[in-house]
Design a protein around this motif. Sequence first.
Motif, PDB file in Angstrom:
ATOM      1  N   GLY A 155       0.820  -1.207   0.000  1.00  0.00           N
ATOM      2  CA  GLY A 155       0.000   0.000   0.000  1.00  0.00           C
ATOM      3  C   GLY A 155       0.849   1.249   0.000  1.00  0.00           C
ATOM      4  N   ASP A 156       1.900   1.253   0.811  1.00  0.00           N
ATOM      5  CA  ASP A 156       2.783   2.416   0.870  1.00  0.00           C
ATOM      6  C   ASP A 156       3.579   2.589  -0.418  1.00  0.00           C
ATOM      7  OD1 ASP A 156       1.837   2.967   3.380  1.00  0.00           O
ATOM      8  OD2 ASP A 156       3.593   2.235   4.459  1.00  0.00           O
ATOM      9  N   VAL A 157       3.947   1.475  -1.046  1.00  0.00           N
ATOM     10  CA  VAL A 157       4.699   1.554  -2.303  1.00  0.00           C
ATOM     11  C   VAL A 157       3.831   2.105  -3.432  1.00  0.00           C
ATOM     12  CG1 VAL A 157       5.671   0.118  -4.160  1.00  0.00           C
ATOM     13  CG2 VAL A 157       6.466  -0.177  -1.816  1.00  0.00           C
ATOM     14  N   THR A 158       2.613   1.593  -3.566  1.00  0.00           N
ATOM     15  CA  THR A 158       1.770   2.051  -4.674  1.00  0.00           C
ATOM     16  C   THR A 158       1.346   3.509  -4.499  1.00  0.00           C
ATOM     17  OG1 THR A 158      -0.170   1.067  -3.582  1.00  0.00           O
ATOM     18  CG2 THR A 158       0.933  -0.251  -5.273  1.00  0.00           C
ATOM     19  N   SER A 159       1.146   3.941  -3.252  1.00  0.00           N
ATOM     20  CA  SER A 159       0.820   5.353  -3.045  1.00  0.00           C
ATOM     21  C   SER A 159       2.055   6.223  -3.269  1.00  0.00           C
ATOM     22  CB  SER A 159       0.230   5.591  -1.649  1.00  0.00           C
ATOM     23  OG  SER A 159       1.156   5.267  -0.634  1.00  0.00           O
ATOM     24  N   LEU A 160       3.226   5.730  -2.878  1.00  0.00           N
ATOM     25  CA  LEU A 160       4.454   6.504  -3.093  1.00  0.00           C
ATOM     26  C   LEU A 160       4.760   6.656  -4.578  1.00  0.00           C
ATOM     27  CD1 LEU A 160       6.811   7.987  -1.774  1.00  0.00           C
ATOM     28  CD2 LEU A 160       8.088   5.830  -1.791  1.00  0.00           C
ATOM     29  N   GLU A 161       4.411   5.660  -5.366  1.00  0.00           N
ATOM     30  CA  GLU A 161       4.615   5.762  -6.811  1.00  0.00           C
ATOM     31  C   GLU A 161       3.885   6.986  -7.368  1.00  0.00           C
ATOM     32  OE1 GLU A 161       4.259   2.905 -10.766  1.00  0.00           O
ATOM     33  OE2 GLU A 161       2.985   2.484  -9.037  1.00  0.00           O
ATOM     34  N   GLN A 162       2.678   7.226  -6.872  1.00  0.00           N
ATOM     35  CA  GLN A 162       1.918   8.396  -7.317  1.00  0.00           C
ATOM     36  C   GLN A 162       2.476   9.692  -6.718  1.00  0.00           C
ATOM     37  OE1 GLN A 162      -2.505   7.694  -7.215  1.00  0.00           O
ATOM     38  NE2 GLN A 162      -1.855   5.778  -6.247  1.00  0.00           N
ATOM     39  N   ILE A 163       2.804   9.645  -5.433  1.00  0.00           N
ATOM     40  CA  ILE A 163       3.345  10.827  -4.760  1.00  0.00           C
ATOM     41  C   ILE A 163       4.642  11.288  -5.433  1.00  0.00           C
ATOM     42  CG2 ILE A 163       4.434  11.632  -2.621  1.00  0.00           C
ATOM     43  CD1 ILE A 163       2.404   9.863  -1.121  1.00  0.00           C
ATOM     44  N   TYR A 164       5.483  10.339  -5.810  1.00  0.00           N
ATOM     45  CA  TYR A 164       6.762  10.673  -6.427  1.00  0.00           C
ATOM     46  C   TYR A 164       6.565  11.539  -7.676  1.00  0.00           C
ATOM     47  CZ  TYR A 164      11.300  10.107  -8.711  1.00  0.00           C
ATOM     48  OH  TYR A 164      12.500  10.336  -9.336  1.00  0.00           O
ATOM     49  N   LYS A 165       5.567  11.191  -8.477  1.00  0.00           N
ATOM     50  CA  LYS A 165       5.297  11.978  -9.689  1.00  0.00           C
ATOM     51  C   LYS A 165       4.912  13.413  -9.332  1.00  0.00           C
ATOM     52  CE  LYS A 165       3.792   7.946 -12.330  1.00  0.00           C
ATOM     53  NZ  LYS A 165       2.659   7.272 -13.006  1.00  0.00           N
ATOM     54  N   TYR A 166       4.066  13.551  -8.309  1.00  0.00           N
ATOM     55  CA  TYR A 166       3.652  14.892  -7.889  1.00  0.00           C
ATOM     56  C   TYR A 166       4.833  15.683  -7.325  1.00  0.00           C
ATOM     57  CZ  TYR A 166      -1.300  13.726  -8.424  1.00  0.00           C
ATOM     58  OH  TYR A 166      -2.532  13.377  -8.928  1.00  0.00           O
ATOM     59  N   LEU A 167       5.686  15.023  -6.569  1.00  0.00           N
ATOM     60  CA  LEU A 167       6.852  15.713  -6.006  1.00  0.00           C
ATOM     61  C   LEU A 167       7.810  16.159  -7.105  1.00  0.00           C
ATOM     62  CD1 LEU A 167       7.645  13.531  -2.844  1.00  0.00           C
ATOM     63  CD2 LEU A 167       6.485  15.753  -2.929  1.00  0.00           C
ATOM     64  N   CYS A 168       8.002  15.295  -8.100  1.00  0.00           N
ATOM     65  CA  CYS A 168       8.855  15.687  -9.230  1.00  0.00           C
ATOM     66  C   CYS A 168       8.273  16.897  -9.945  1.00  0.00           C
ATOM     67  CB  CYS A 168       9.011  14.520 -10.210  1.00  0.00           C
ATOM     68  SG  CYS A 168      10.067  13.190  -9.618  1.00  0.00           S
ATOM     69  N   MET A 169       6.960  16.909 -10.116  1.00  0.00           N
ATOM     70  CA  MET A 169       6.304  18.033 -10.767  1.00  0.00           C
ATOM     71  C   MET A 169       6.447  19.300  -9.924  1.00  0.00           C
ATOM     72  SD  MET A 169       2.286  18.473 -11.889  1.00  0.00           S
ATOM     73  CE  MET A 169       2.370  17.003 -12.904  1.00  0.00           C
ATOM     74  N   GLY A 170       6.212  19.179  -8.612  1.00  0.00           N
ATOM     75  CA  GLY A 170       6.318  20.336  -7.731  1.00  0.00           C
ATOM     76  C   GLY A 170       7.714  20.931  -7.732  1.00  0.00           C
ATOM     77  N   TYR A 171       8.724  20.068  -7.703  1.00  0.00           N
ATOM     78  CA  TYR A 171      10.100  20.563  -7.696  1.00  0.00           C
ATOM     79  C   TYR A 171      10.465  21.175  -9.052  1.00  0.00           C
ATOM     80  CZ  TYR A 171      15.127  20.712  -6.764  1.00  0.00           C
ATOM     81  OH  TYR A 171      16.435  21.126  -6.587  1.00  0.00           O
TER      82      TYR A 171
END
Length: 200
Positions: free
Chosen positions: A160-176
Amino acid sequence: FDFETTGLNPFHNDIIEVAIKKNGVDEFYETLIKPDIDIKEKLYIVSTRVVEITGITDRMLLKKGIPTQAAIKFMLDYIERQVDGRGPIYLVAHNGSSFDFLFFKRYLKQFDLTNRIINRFRYIDTVHLAKLFMGDERVNQPKLCKQYGVVNEKEHRSLGDVTSLEQIYKYLCMGYSVYMGKEDDYYYHHPEEIVEDTFA
């Protein structure tokens, strides 16, 4: 990737679950792990607090868990199946620098697994990535899930943490990327620069 563990000390506690998934593919590796301890000398493997957080019990580990060394080896096998070429392999974890990466490196050394693809590994901690443009904001994973509208149906379980982090990572890359005045997906396609910036 993500580990669930018997406690919060990566030098003295043990992993009890692992999940790893290549970004953008459906295949993943997940398993429960039975820590390499003498059950007779220890009344329990998992503390009551860990059971409350993860739902993982001693009975589950004893019934379905595999040895730690096998779990790490299968994890490496999964990575090898997913990669090609000779370039860097980026491993992403939330709070990895203080937790998951330390467990992982400890087991690589303990089981003498340094002769495989380990020298290609580069580590990205999404806590550090978030801090690059969020400053002093809280950046724990549940908070980021809420901020970005990511649903984690199995919070505090590795997959669960891995699949949610996969999505979060994309948002963090976009934010940065936006923060640095670049195209929205710039850092998503330049993880080598994230590694440089988070460990500068």
